[in-house]
Write a protein that holds these residues in place. Sequence first.
Motif, PDB file in Angstrom:
ATOM      1  N   THR A 105      25.042 -13.924 -26.512  1.00 56.95           N
ATOM      2  CA  THR A 105      26.179 -13.069 -26.803  1.00 56.95           C
ATOM      3  C   THR A 105      26.468 -12.942 -27.995  1.00 56.95           C
ATOM      4  O   THR A 105      26.696 -11.343 -28.573  1.00 56.95           O
ATOM      5  CB  THR A 105      27.440 -14.049 -26.227  1.00 56.95           C
ATOM      6  OG1 THR A 105      27.452 -14.378 -25.115  1.00 56.95           O
ATOM      7  CG2 THR A 105      29.036 -13.424 -26.773  1.00 56.95           C
ATOM      8  N   PHE A 106      26.181 -13.718 -29.215  1.00 55.77           N
ATOM      9  CA  PHE A 106      26.547 -13.457 -30.625  1.00 55.77           C
ATOM     10  C   PHE A 106      25.334 -12.700 -30.987  1.00 55.77           C
ATOM     11  O   PHE A 106      25.488 -11.816 -31.729  1.00 55.77           O
ATOM     12  CB  PHE A 106      26.771 -14.764 -31.381  1.00 55.77           C
ATOM     13  CG  PHE A 106      28.076 -15.194 -31.434  1.00 55.77           C
ATOM     14  CD1 PHE A 106      29.144 -14.611 -31.954  1.00 55.77           C
ATOM     15  CD2 PHE A 106      28.315 -16.040 -30.125  1.00 55.77           C
ATOM     16  CE1 PHE A 106      30.414 -14.886 -31.945  1.00 55.77           C
ATOM     17  CE2 PHE A 106      29.694 -16.771 -30.348  1.00 55.77           C
ATOM     18  CZ  PHE A 106      30.928 -16.045 -30.942  1.00 55.77           C
ATOM     19  N   PHE A 107      24.094 -12.655 -30.533  1.00 56.07           N
ATOM     20  CA  PHE A 107      23.387 -11.689 -30.855  1.00 56.07           C
ATOM     21  C   PHE A 107      23.524 -10.270 -30.690  1.00 56.07           C
ATOM     22  O   PHE A 107      23.223  -9.440 -31.398  1.00 56.07           O
ATOM     23  CB  PHE A 107      21.915 -12.126 -30.194  1.00 56.07           C
ATOM     24  CG  PHE A 107      20.521 -11.434 -30.622  1.00 56.07           C
ATOM     25  CD1 PHE A 107      19.639 -11.524 -31.869  1.00 56.07           C
ATOM     26  CD2 PHE A 107      20.215 -10.175 -29.917  1.00 56.07           C
ATOM     27  CE1 PHE A 107      18.969 -10.710 -32.078  1.00 56.07           C
ATOM     28  CE2 PHE A 107      19.206  -9.241 -30.195  1.00 56.07           C
ATOM     29  CZ  PHE A 107      18.493  -9.847 -31.469  1.00 56.07           C
ATOM     30  N   PHE A 108      24.078 -10.050 -29.237  1.00 57.79           N
ATOM     31  CA  PHE A 108      24.460  -8.766 -28.827  1.00 57.79           C
ATOM     32  C   PHE A 108      25.705  -8.300 -29.678  1.00 57.79           C
ATOM     33  O   PHE A 108      25.742  -7.076 -30.118  1.00 57.79           O
ATOM     34  CB  PHE A 108      24.423  -8.679 -27.655  1.00 57.79           C
ATOM     35  CG  PHE A 108      23.317  -8.350 -27.080  1.00 57.79           C
ATOM     36  CD1 PHE A 108      22.663  -7.259 -27.010  1.00 57.79           C
ATOM     37  CD2 PHE A 108      22.769  -9.447 -26.132  1.00 57.79           C
ATOM     38  CE1 PHE A 108      21.363  -7.020 -26.301  1.00 57.79           C
ATOM     39  CE2 PHE A 108      21.560  -9.142 -25.308  1.00 57.79           C
ATOM     40  CZ  PHE A 108      20.872  -8.091 -25.421  1.00 57.79           C
ATOM     41  N   ILE A 109      26.589  -9.032 -30.205  1.00 57.43           N
ATOM     42  CA  ILE A 109      27.723  -9.015 -30.961  1.00 57.43           C
ATOM     43  C   ILE A 109      27.174  -8.259 -32.583  1.00 57.43           C
ATOM     44  O   ILE A 109      27.642  -7.526 -32.812  1.00 57.43           O
ATOM     45  CB  ILE A 109      28.726  -9.957 -30.906  1.00 57.43           C
ATOM     46  CG1 ILE A 109      29.297 -10.144 -29.898  1.00 57.43           C
ATOM     47  CG2 ILE A 109      29.781  -9.613 -32.164  1.00 57.43           C
ATOM     48  CD1 ILE A 109      30.266 -11.385 -29.740  1.00 57.43           C
ATOM     49  N   GLY A 110      26.163  -9.219 -32.999  1.00 58.67           N
ATOM     50  CA  GLY A 110      25.692  -8.893 -34.242  1.00 58.67           C
ATOM     51  C   GLY A 110      25.034  -7.498 -34.067  1.00 58.67           C
ATOM     52  O   GLY A 110      24.728  -6.477 -35.279  1.00 58.67           O
ATOM     53  N   LEU A 111      24.406  -7.125 -33.112  1.00 57.44           N
ATOM     54  CA  LEU A 111      23.410  -6.058 -32.936  1.00 57.44           C
ATOM     55  C   LEU A 111      24.193  -4.851 -32.749  1.00 57.44           C
ATOM     56  O   LEU A 111      24.119  -3.698 -33.325  1.00 57.44           O
ATOM     57  CB  LEU A 111      22.596  -6.152 -31.523  1.00 57.44           C
ATOM     58  CG  LEU A 111      21.545  -4.916 -31.567  1.00 57.44           C
ATOM     59  CD1 LEU A 111      20.532  -5.005 -32.810  1.00 57.44           C
ATOM     60  CD2 LEU A 111      20.767  -5.190 -30.199  1.00 57.44           C
ATOM     61  N   MET A 118      23.865 -13.195 -37.146  1.00 61.13           N
ATOM     62  CA  MET A 118      23.288 -12.662 -38.620  1.00 61.13           C
ATOM     63  C   MET A 118      21.687 -12.059 -38.114  1.00 61.13           C
ATOM     64  O   MET A 118      21.380 -11.008 -38.844  1.00 61.13           O
ATOM     65  CB  MET A 118      22.933 -13.674 -39.607  1.00 61.13           C
ATOM     66  CG  MET A 118      24.292 -14.112 -40.153  1.00 61.13           C
ATOM     67  SD  MET A 118      24.022 -15.346 -41.707  1.00 61.13           S
ATOM     68  CE  MET A 118      22.912 -16.482 -41.040  1.00 61.13           C
ATOM     69  N   LEU A 119      21.171 -12.664 -37.298  1.00 63.52           N
ATOM     70  CA  LEU A 119      19.742 -12.118 -36.975  1.00 63.52           C
ATOM     71  C   LEU A 119      19.373 -10.800 -36.658  1.00 63.52           C
ATOM     72  O   LEU A 119      18.486 -10.357 -37.298  1.00 63.52           O
ATOM     73  CB  LEU A 119      19.086 -12.961 -35.725  1.00 63.52           C
ATOM     74  CG  LEU A 119      17.700 -13.233 -35.319  1.00 63.52           C
ATOM     75  CD1 LEU A 119      16.973 -13.570 -36.680  1.00 63.52           C
ATOM     76  CD2 LEU A 119      17.525 -13.792 -34.219  1.00 63.52           C
ATOM     77  N   PRO A 120      20.282  -9.938 -35.899  1.00 64.29           N
ATOM     78  CA  PRO A 120      19.930  -8.731 -35.836  1.00 64.29           C
ATOM     79  C   PRO A 120      19.915  -7.875 -37.132  1.00 64.29           C
ATOM     80  O   PRO A 120      19.176  -7.000 -37.328  1.00 64.29           O
ATOM     81  CB  PRO A 120      21.080  -8.058 -34.950  1.00 64.29           C
ATOM     82  CG  PRO A 120      21.395  -9.390 -34.296  1.00 64.29           C
ATOM     83  CD  PRO A 120      21.213 -10.428 -35.034  1.00 64.29           C
ATOM     84  N   SER A 121      20.914  -8.211 -38.020  1.00 63.36           N
ATOM     85  CA  SER A 121      21.138  -7.404 -39.259  1.00 63.36           C
ATOM     86  C   SER A 121      19.752  -7.816 -40.121  1.00 63.36           C
ATOM     87  O   SER A 121      19.120  -6.985 -40.728  1.00 63.36           O
ATOM     88  CB  SER A 121      22.382  -8.112 -40.029  1.00 63.36           C
ATOM     89  OG  SER A 121      23.387  -7.549 -39.267  1.00 63.36           O
ATOM     90  N   ILE A 122      19.315  -9.278 -40.121  1.00 60.45           N
ATOM     91  CA  ILE A 122      18.116  -9.239 -40.795  1.00 60.45           C
ATOM     92  C   ILE A 122      16.821  -8.867 -40.405  1.00 60.45           C
ATOM     93  O   ILE A 122      16.114  -8.141 -41.087  1.00 60.45           O
ATOM     94  CB  ILE A 122      17.832 -11.101 -40.686  1.00 60.45           C
ATOM     95  CG1 ILE A 122      18.982 -11.781 -41.602  1.00 60.45           C
ATOM     96  CG2 ILE A 122      16.725 -11.502 -41.284  1.00 60.45           C
ATOM     97  CD1 ILE A 122      19.136 -13.273 -41.089  1.00 60.45           C
ATOM     98  N   ILE A 123      16.864  -8.781 -39.004  1.00 61.10           N
ATOM     99  CA  ILE A 123      15.575  -8.076 -38.640  1.00 61.10           C
ATOM    100  C   ILE A 123      15.641  -6.587 -38.738  1.00 61.10           C
ATOM    101  O   ILE A 123      14.838  -5.907 -39.263  1.00 61.10           O
ATOM    102  CB  ILE A 123      15.640  -8.110 -37.047  1.00 61.10           C
ATOM    103  CG1 ILE A 123      15.201  -9.609 -36.662  1.00 61.10           C
ATOM    104  CG2 ILE A 123      14.469  -7.374 -36.411  1.00 61.10           C
ATOM    105  CD1 ILE A 123      15.430  -9.999 -35.277  1.00 61.10           C
ATOM    106  N   LEU A 124      16.882  -5.870 -38.800  1.00 60.75           N
ATOM    107  CA  LEU A 124      16.906  -4.564 -38.773  1.00 60.75           C
ATOM    108  C   LEU A 124      16.761  -3.969 -40.356  1.00 60.75           C
ATOM    109  O   LEU A 124      16.195  -3.000 -40.495  1.00 60.75           O
ATOM    110  CB  LEU A 124      18.399  -4.132 -38.341  1.00 60.75           C
ATOM    111  CG  LEU A 124      18.519  -4.079 -36.824  1.00 60.75           C
ATOM    112  CD1 LEU A 124      19.881  -3.506 -36.465  1.00 60.75           C
ATOM    113  CD2 LEU A 124      17.604  -2.948 -36.142  1.00 60.75           C
TER     114      LEU A 124
END
Length: 191
Positions: free
Chosen positions: A9-15, A93-99
């Motif tokens: 859920t929070f990964f997709f919200i971050g994405l 935070m993970l999607p932002s870090i990856i992107l």
Amino acid sequence: MIFVNLFVTFFFIGLFGFGGGYGMLSLIQGEVVHHWHWMTTSEFTDIVAISQMTPGPIGINSATYCGFTAVHNAGYGYSMSVVGSALATFALMLPSIILMILISRLFIKYMNTQAVQSVFAGLRPAVVGLLGAATLLLMTRENFSSPDENPWQFWISVALFAATFIGTKILKINPIRMILYSAVAGLVLLY
């Protein structure tokens, strides 16, 4: 199972949470309150208030508190609630870090092209819409009451809302001071 759902859920919200923390609030509320029922609207409103008062970005703070509250409300102990808190924060935070790692070099190379400028021009109205949605989602009966149920609380809430808006926008009073003034006024007038 709640930990996997919390992470996803929070990964997709971050994405998909464009517009920063305030833009994410409506997405977070939709997921944790309405979709998963991990907490009530009142609990979420308290989380938003605490997230605004604590240092750091509101989106990260909200994820931290939501992760803790979701796991705690599911019946896990304090230590597992801390794990839920860390997991939700990391997932946001993970999607932002990856992107950022993937596109930083490309962005520097192509940032002045028409295609990139067009993408940003298209995102601006979406960000304004997300911020407006976050504002409207917080204008609930739990926050303002209603003129039928408790007219005193409703009109005091509306007056505090208007005074805070005028204080920060027109009189340029520091938002931290306005939060403190509103807290004191709320304690004195509503209880």
